[in-house]
Write an enzyme that holds these catalytic residues in place. Structure first.
Site, short mmCIF file in Angstrom:
data_model
loop_
_atom_site.label_atom_id
_atom_site.label_comp_id
_atom_site.label_asym_id
_atom_site.label_seq_id
_atom_site.Cartn_x
_atom_site.Cartn_y
_atom_site.Cartn_z
N ASP A 7 -101.53 39.09 -7.83
CA ASP A 7 -102.39 39.22 -9.01
C ASP A 7 -101.93 40.33 -9.95
OD1 ASP A 7 -103.14 40.98 -6.88
OD2 ASP A 7 -104.91 41.54 -8.03
N ASP A 50 -96.51 32.51 1.70
CA ASP A 50 -97.03 32.28 3.05
C ASP A 50 -98.20 31.30 3.04
OD1 ASP A 50 -95.38 33.56 4.75
OD2 ASP A 50 -96.71 35.20 5.27
N ASP A 53 -98.35 49.21 4.17
CA ASP A 53 -97.90 50.08 3.08
C ASP A 53 -98.03 51.55 3.45
OD1 ASP A 53 -100.63 49.91 3.16
OD2 ASP A 53 -100.88 49.20 1.11
N ASP A 82 -98.02 42.49 -5.78
CA ASP A 82 -98.91 41.47 -5.21
C ASP A 82 -99.09 40.34 -6.21
OD1 ASP A 82 -99.18 42.74 -2.82
OD2 ASP A 82 -101.15 43.61 -3.23
#
Length: 682
Positions: free
Chosen positions: A328, A267, A420, A326
């Site tokens: 990281d 994104d 989430d 994610d």
């Protein structure tokens, strides 16, 4: 009377003295005549006294050296403390000189009303001004300053003080005491909840309870299990520091390449970042990885919208499970082998969640304190809830979903900033069960700057209140048991998401300072000191190496209560800041470390299936990025002055524990307000 006190003369010589002569290698014994005894004893005494005098001189020298070493060490400590204080003073001076605060245009939402944004700060500032006026008034009364030549004004000031004492005793103290007692009750309930969670974790440890998969890793290695189809998704947005490590980690998962597909859901609105990520995906495609790149032109719904768009692809129906990471996060190669088997033979299981571990937990004081919080969250909260009630909040990453559970729950929704938790609650209402694996870890990064951590916590504490407003009717109408409804409403949402930030801020940042100016309302010592200290020790138990930080942790948690309380209120009343979504900034430290290790001679300068970028070019790109700054945070600084003023007022009442708590808590707010505990930008 002598015989009565002769017990202490046990060393008095009696009988015939004997000398043992050690003549190497032989020895002999000879008796001494009675006439020679006195001469022998005198000689022996002289030699022993000589030896004692020598030993005294030797011991004196040793003691002198020990004292000198201790003095040197103490001087070194004082020098280090002095240099630290000088550094702190210089940093504070730089903050004040730069004038950057959290109200600067670059740190707030452009569409948010300034009046709404500053409402909370205005309240704290008004409270601070009132407290300083009362403090000066009380000091003047305590030392009788207005009786020094004021004449007729003395009578008027005495009447004003008597009126103030009467007014606070009759009207302010009862309400303040009631509010204090209510917050203490909430505090005890929340402490009891935390204690029960710790006891549950202790029971799990001693009984060695853990989820067991019907198919073990050994069975998979033998080929006794069919490998189901897994879709791996990595949503990211302008995260050029970490995209390479996450892509490399998922492409090297130990799973048949024909049975899993990687979706890079980019994104990013930065064209350079888009190009870099797309090129990295193409390199892995050339090396045989099944990986696709997706970029949305219209970036609605943030992460939830990104995931929802990806699930709309036609090929998704071919995959039974969906793993989410994610940008990281770096899963170990055996991640799928250790998580997916927990679905086999358990059609009611909708989610398998792994715990997080942190590559930069020792980077600075801020990351150490975050590590304490998150270790307790995973080791205690997630594990206990997963074992005993098969429900916990999805952490948004490092988890594997059954695709059917996602679809049955309504899919991803963009209505809150905690997508989430939203999908987890809806799946729980549909009857799906969750499994938490405490022994499966996935590495990630902690925010290293206070600004990034503050924005992350704001999103994590405003979103649940948004979700609670939306989900409450669905929870009441759902077909789950009364116990599960009560757990969701009273424990999951009200106690842990609403009451905790409410009483933390109200009790320790508002009521406690007010009791210094209204001494008719009191807080007992065990509320101020003993119970919070005990709860802090319980929180640190999952991270025993962090015990030296128990006091900073206690003070920092109270300091963060202002951010969490503000976020909770904004989410509960749907203020504009509740819809703010800011991607947590990554440092890329683990990424650079991995690249350096991969480029080292022992690895031959090769990456398995991936690319090794030029570290010099990476450094140039970082230099081109927007410069970071440390800021001053106005609410924290206002509360620092408020607490320090209350600490000074407490000296007039001689309240020991209250004074020390207010003093150290005020210093803690000041350190955070001047942005001195996280990453320092030179």
């Amino acid at each position: 009377m002598a015989p009565l006190f002769g017990w202490w003369q046990r060393d008095t010589h009696q009988g015939t003295p004997v000398i043992v002569k050690m003549e190497n290698p032989n020895w002999s014994i000879s008796e001494i005549e009675a006439e020679e005894e006195e001469e022998f004893m005198n000689t022996n005494n002289r030699s022993s006294s000589l030896q004692q005098s020598r030993s005294r001189k030797k011991n004196a020298k040793q003691i002198t050296w020990v004292l000198l070493l201790k003095a040197h060490k103490a001087a070194g400590c004082l020098t280090g403390l002095a240099s630290a204080l000088v550094s702190l003073g210089s940093a504070v001076k730089r903050r004040i000189r730069s004038g950057r605060t959290d109200s600067d245009p670059g740190s707030v939402q452009p569409d948010e009303s300034p009046a709404v944004r500053t409402r909370f700060y205005t309240f704290i500032k008004a409270f601070l001004i009132l407290s300083m006026i009362l403090f000066l008034f009380e000091v003047a009364n305590h030392f009788n300053l207005w009786r020094l030549g004021l004449g007729e004004a003395q009578i008027l000031l005495d009447q004003v003080h008597e009126g103030w004492v009467w007014f606070r005793t009759k009207y302010i103290a009862p309400g303040l005491q009631f509010l204090a007692d209510a917050c203490v009750l909430l505090f005890l309930i929340q402490s009891l909840d935390r204690l029960i969670l710790c006891l549950g974790c202790f029971w799990i440890k001693i009984r060695r309870i853990k989820p067991v998969a019907k198919t073990s890793e050994k069975d998979m290695e033998k080929g006794d299990m069919d490998y189901p189809m897994v879709l791996v998704q990595i949503p990211m947005c302008n995260e050029r520091e970490v995209y390479q490590q996450s892509i490399a980690a998922v492409c090297n998962l130990d799973w048949p390449r024909s049975n899993f597909l990687v979706q890079i859901l980019d994104d990013s609105d930065d064209p350079t970042t888009q190009t870099l990520i797309r090129e990295e995906v193409e390199k892995w495609q050339k090396n045989g990885a099944r990986i696709v790149y997706r970029h949305r032109v219209i970036r609605d719904g943030y992460k939830a919208g990104n995931l929802k768009s990806a699930m709309g692809c036609s090929y998704v129906k071919d995959y039974e499970f969906v793993a989410i990471f994610d940008a990281d996060f770096q899963p170990m190669p055996d991640f799928l082998r250790r998580t997916v088997p927990h679905f086999k033979g358990k059609e009611e299981v909708g989610l398998v969640q792994a715990r997080w571990s942190f590559v930069n937990k020792d980077e600075n004081l801020l990351t150490r304190l975050q590590n304490i919080n998150l270790c307790f969250h995973f080791e205690v909260e997630q594990q206990v809830n997963g074992i005993f009630i098969n429900f916990f909040g999805f952490n948004g990453t490092a988890g594997v979903w059954r695709r059917r559970a996602l679809e049955d729950s309504g899919g991803w929704m963009e209505r809150t900033t905690v997508e989430d938790m939203d999908i987890a609650v809806r799946a729980h209402l549909k009857g799906w069960k969750f499994v938490f694996l405490n022994d499966v870890e996935c590495q990630c990064e902690l925010p290293e700057s206070y600004e990034a951590y503050r924005k992350q916590q704001h999103r994590w504490h405003s979103g649940p209140m948004q979700l609670f407003r939306l989900c409450l009717p669905d929870i009441i109408r759902s077909k789950i048991s009364i116990f599960k409804k009560g757990n969701l409403i009273f424990l999951f949402f009200l106690l842990r998401k609403l009451i905790l930030p409410f009483y933390s801020f109200t009790l320790f940042c508002i009521i406690l300072p007010m009791t210094m100016f209204v001494p008719e309302a009191t807080l007992p010592d065990w509320v101020v000191c003993y119970i919070p200290a005990a709860m802090s020790v319980l929180n640190i138990l999952p991270a025993p190496g962090s015990f030296p930080f128990v006091i900073p942790y206690l003070l920092f948690e109270n300091t963060m209560s202002v951010t969490k309380f503000n976020a909770m209120v904004s989410g509960l009343f749907q203020l504009p800041s509740a819809h703010e979504w800011v991607v947590t900034k990554k440092s890329g430290r683990s990424s650079e470390g991995d690249l350096v290790s991969l480029n080292s001679p022992r690895n031959g300068g090769r990456v398995v299936g991936g690319s090794v970028p030029d570290l010099k070019e990476l450094g140039k790109e970082k230099k081109k990025e927007k410069k970071k700054h440390n800021r001053m945070y106005r609410k924290e600084l206002a509360l620092a002055f408020l607490l320090l003023t209350a600490a000074a007022r407490s000296l007039l009442s001689k309240q020991g524990i209250h004074f020390y708590f207010l003093l150290f808590q005020g210093v803690s707010f000041a350190l955070v307000g001047f942005d001195l505990i996280g990453e320092q930008v030179s």
